[in-house]
Enzyme design. Structure first.
Site, PDB file in Angstrom:
ATOM      1  N   ARG A  63       0.788  -1.205   0.011  1.00 31.12           N
ATOM      2  CA  ARG A  63       0.009  -0.143   0.112  1.00 31.12           C
ATOM      3  C   ARG A  63       0.640   1.137   0.064  1.00 31.12           C
ATOM      4  NH1 ARG A  63      -1.895   1.933   4.614  1.00 31.12           N
ATOM      5  NH2 ARG A  63      -2.682   0.033   5.510  1.00 31.12           N
ATOM      6  N   TYR A 116     -11.457  19.938 -14.879  1.00 31.53           N
ATOM      7  CA  TYR A 116     -12.105  18.605 -15.406  1.00 31.53           C
ATOM      8  C   TYR A 116     -13.304  18.120 -14.458  1.00 31.53           C
ATOM      9  CZ  TYR A 116     -12.229  13.488 -15.758  1.00 31.53           C
ATOM     10  OH  TYR A 116     -12.770  12.161 -15.701  1.00 31.53           O
ATOM     11  N   ASP A 188      -2.754  20.437 -13.424  1.00 25.57           N
ATOM     12  CA  ASP A 188      -2.930  19.278 -13.948  1.00 25.57           C
ATOM     13  C   ASP A 188      -2.595  19.143 -15.372  1.00 25.57           C
ATOM     14  OD1 ASP A 188      -4.250  17.130 -15.322  1.00 25.57           O
ATOM     15  OD2 ASP A 188      -6.298  17.433 -14.361  1.00 25.57           O
ATOM     16  N   LYS A 213      -4.859   8.552 -19.440  1.00 27.48           N
ATOM     17  CA  LYS A 213      -4.801   9.409 -20.774  1.00 27.48           C
ATOM     18  C   LYS A 213      -3.593   9.143 -21.464  1.00 27.48           C
ATOM     19  CE  LYS A 213      -8.958  10.404 -18.884  1.00 27.48           C
ATOM     20  NZ  LYS A 213      -9.010  11.565 -18.291  1.00 27.48           N
TER      21      LYS A 213
HETATM   22  C1  LIG Z   1      -9.553  12.084 -17.043  1.00 27.83           C
HETATM   23  C2  LIG Z   1      -8.838  13.078 -16.344  1.00 27.83           C
HETATM   24  C3  LIG Z   1      -8.851  13.435 -14.937  1.00 27.83           C
HETATM   25  C4  LIG Z   1      -9.303  11.974 -13.969  1.00 27.83           C
HETATM   26  O1  LIG Z   1      -8.447  10.934 -14.237  1.00 27.83           O
HETATM   27  P1  LIG Z   1      -8.873   9.651 -14.035  1.00 27.83           P
HETATM   28  O2  LIG Z   1      -7.756   8.544 -14.289  1.00 27.83           O
HETATM   29  O3  LIG Z   1     -10.192   9.351 -14.831  1.00 27.83           O
HETATM   30  O4  LIG Z   1      -9.527   9.468 -12.527  1.00 27.83           O
HETATM   31  C5  LIG Z   1      -8.392  14.346 -14.493  1.00 27.83           C
HETATM   32  N1  LIG Z   1      -7.944  15.499 -15.268  1.00 27.83           N
HETATM   33  C6  LIG Z   1      -8.059  15.565 -16.534  1.00 27.83           C
HETATM   34  C7  LIG Z   1      -7.532  16.822 -17.310  1.00 27.83           C
HETATM   35  C8  LIG Z   1      -8.661  14.257 -17.279  1.00 27.83           C
HETATM   36  O5  LIG Z   1      -8.432  14.326 -18.449  1.00 27.83           O
END
Ligand SMILES: *Cc1c(COP(=O)(O)O)cnc(C)c1O
Length: 397
Positions: A63, A116, A188, A213
Site C-alpha cells: 500500500r 475536469y 493538471d 490518458k
Molecule cells: C481523465 C482526467 C482526470 C481524471 O483521471 P481518472 O484517471 O479518470 O481518475 C483528471 N484530469 C483530466 C484533465 C482528465 O482528462
C-alpha cells in the site's frame, strides 16, 4: 557496478526509456518484474526497522511502496524534472489526495471554472463541506484570477489546455501572482504530458496527471501521478499511504511500458491533431474548431510560448444541432464513441454525454460548450486515413 547519467543532458524520449533501468533487475531480468508481493520480509530486525523508518531503501508493504510502482514514479520524476513523485490508483485519486493533503479548514483555493468534471465536483462540493473556500474564475481571464489571488490564498489550481474547448492559461504569469502571496501552484498536466508542457519549469510547485490518458495511451490502465518538491510530495505520499489509493503493480508495469513510446506517440498526436484541425476548419459542414494550434484560437499565443506541441485533443461543432451529431458520429469508422482520451486509437464523444453530463444545458452554455460540440481525441493512426474517414462521414450528412 552502478551506471550514472546526468539526466539534464538527455532528451525526453531517452529519459522515458532508460531512467530507472540503467542496470538489470532481479535475476538479471532486462525488464522490470511485476512484483505482486504485498509484504517484504527481513531476516534482520534492525534492517527491517531502518527500512520502516525510511532510513534505508527498501519496501515494507505494497500500500505504501512497491518496486514496480517505484519504477513508474522514478521515470515520471525524471521526465517532469522534479525532486520527487508519487503514484495513485487513478487521476482523481492523485487530484483529491493532493488537495486534501495540502488544505485545511479556512484555507482558500483559487481555480478556474473549466476544470475536469471530477475536480470541479471537489471544488463545488467536497472542499466547501470541509470549510475550504473555493473561488472559481472565468477560464482564461488572467486579470480576474490575479486579482483574486492577490486577496490572499493557500493554493492555486490550474488545468491547461482545458476540456473540452481547449482554453489556455499562462502558467508562468499565474505562478508569479501566486508566489507573491505564498500560495502553492498545482497544475493538471494530463492534456499536455511533460513532452508538450513542463509546469514545474514555468513556476508551478506540482504537476499532476491522470496516467489513464496519454501517459498510458492504450485505454487499458487507470492511474495517477504527482510530481513536485520533496517537501510537498512527502505530505501527499503520506496522505495516500494512509488513505490507500495505491496504484496496482500490474498497472505500474503497463505504464512503464507505455512511457517508453511517450515521446513518439505525443509527436504523432501533435502532428495528427494539427492536420485534422486545419482540415476541419476549412470544411463547409463544420462550424467552429477549437484547437490551440490554430492561429485563430484565443489561447494560441500563450500556447505557442509555453508548449512544445499543442496536444492530441480538439473539439468542433457541426453546422446543425444535436441530431446532426447523433447522425454523424456513428459514421466514423476509426473512432470509438466513448469517454476518455489520449489513446493510440481515436476517441470521439459529445461533452453533453461524457465530461459534462452532470451539468444542465444552461450550465454548459455558460462554460461556452455548445450542445453540438464534439470532442475528438486524435489517435496515432495514419492521418490520411483519418481525414478520409471524416471526408466520407461528412459527405453523408
Ligand atoms: C481523465 C482526467 C482526470 C481524471 O483521471 P481518472 O484517471 O479518470 O481518475 C483528471 N484530469 C483530466 C484533465 C482528465 O482528462
Amino acid at each position: 557496478m552502478s551506471k550514472k547519467v546526468n539526466w539534464n543532458e538527455v532528451s525526453e524520449g531517452t529519459k522515458a526509456i532508460w531512467s530507472g533501468e540503467l542496470d538489470c533487475f532481479q535475476d538479471h531480468a532486462s525488464q522490470m518484474p511485476v512484483v505482486l508481493s504485498v509484504a517484504y520480509g527481513y531476516e534482520d530486525l534492525d534492517e527491517w526497522y531502518d527500512v520502516a523508518l525510511g532510513k534505508k531503501k527498501g519496501h515494507i508493504y505494497s500500500r505504501n511502496t512497491n518496486p514496480t510502482m517505484e519504477l513508474f514514479e522514478e521515470k515520471m520524476r525524471i521526465i517532469e524534472n522534479a525532486e520527487a513523485s508519487t503514484s495513485f490508483a487513478t487521476g482523481m485519486a492523485a487530484i483529491s489526495n493532493t488537495l486534501f493533503a495540502l488544505l485545511k479548514p479556512n484555507d482558500k483555493v483559487v481555480s478556474i471554472k473549466d476544470s475536469y468534471g471530477g475536480t470541479s465536483k471537489i471544488f463545488l462540493d467536497f472542499l466547501p463541506k470541509n470549510n475550504v473556500n473555493v473561488v472559481l474564475c472565468e477560464t482564461g481571464n488572467h486579470e480576474e484570477m490575479e486579482a483574486e489571488i492577490a486577496k490572499g490564498c493557500t493554493l492555486v489550481y490550474l488545468e491547461t489546455p482545458t476540456n473540452p474547448t481547449l482554453k489556455v492559461i499562462d502558467i508562468e504569469r499565474i505562478s508569479k501572482a501566486a508566489k507573491k502571496v505564498g500560495a502553492i501552484v498545482v497544475v493538471d498536466n494530463t492534456f499536455s504530458t511533460p513532452i508538450n508542457q513542463k509546469p514545474l519549469e514555468l513556476g508551478a510547485d506540482i504537476s499532476l496527471h491522470s496516467a489513464t490518458k496519454f501517459l498510458g495511451g492504450h485505454s487499458d490502465a487507470t492511474g495517477g501521478i504527482v510530481c513536485g518538491s520533496k517537501e510537498l510530495v512527502k505530505q501527499i505520499y503520506h496522505y495516500r499511504e494512509i488513505t490507500g489509493a495505491t496504484m496496482h503493480p500490474l498497472t505500474a508495469y503497463l505504464l512503464v511500458r507505455s512511457l517508453k513510446t511517450l515521446e513518439l506517440r505525443i509527436q504523432r498526436h501533435n502532428d495528427n491533431a494539427l492536420r485534422l484541425a486545419q482540415y476541419l476548419s476549412r470544411h463547409k459542414k463544420i462550424d467552429q474548431v477549437f484547437y490551440p494550434g490554430l492561429e485563430t484560437h484565443p489561447g494560441h499565443k500563450i500556447a505557442k510560448e509555453q508548449m512544445n506541441g499543442y496536444g492530441g485533443v480538439l473539439s468542433f461543432t457541426l453546422k446543425g444541432d444535436y441530431n446532426t451529431v447523433k447522425e454523424f458520429l456513428p459514421k466514423l469508422n476509426f473512432a470509438h464513441m466513448a469517454a476518455s482520451l489520449g489513446a493510440v486509437g481515436s476517441l470521439a464523444g459529445p461533452p453533453k454525454t461524457t465530461s459534462h453530463v452532470e451539468l444542465t444545458e444552461k450550465e454548459r452554455e455558460q462554460l461556452g460548450i455548445p450542445e453540438s460540440l464534439i470532442r475528438y481525441s486524435v489517435g496515432v493512426e495514419n492521418i490520411e486515413d483519418l481525414i478520409d474517414d471524416f471526408d466520407k462521414a461528412l459527405s453523408q450528412i
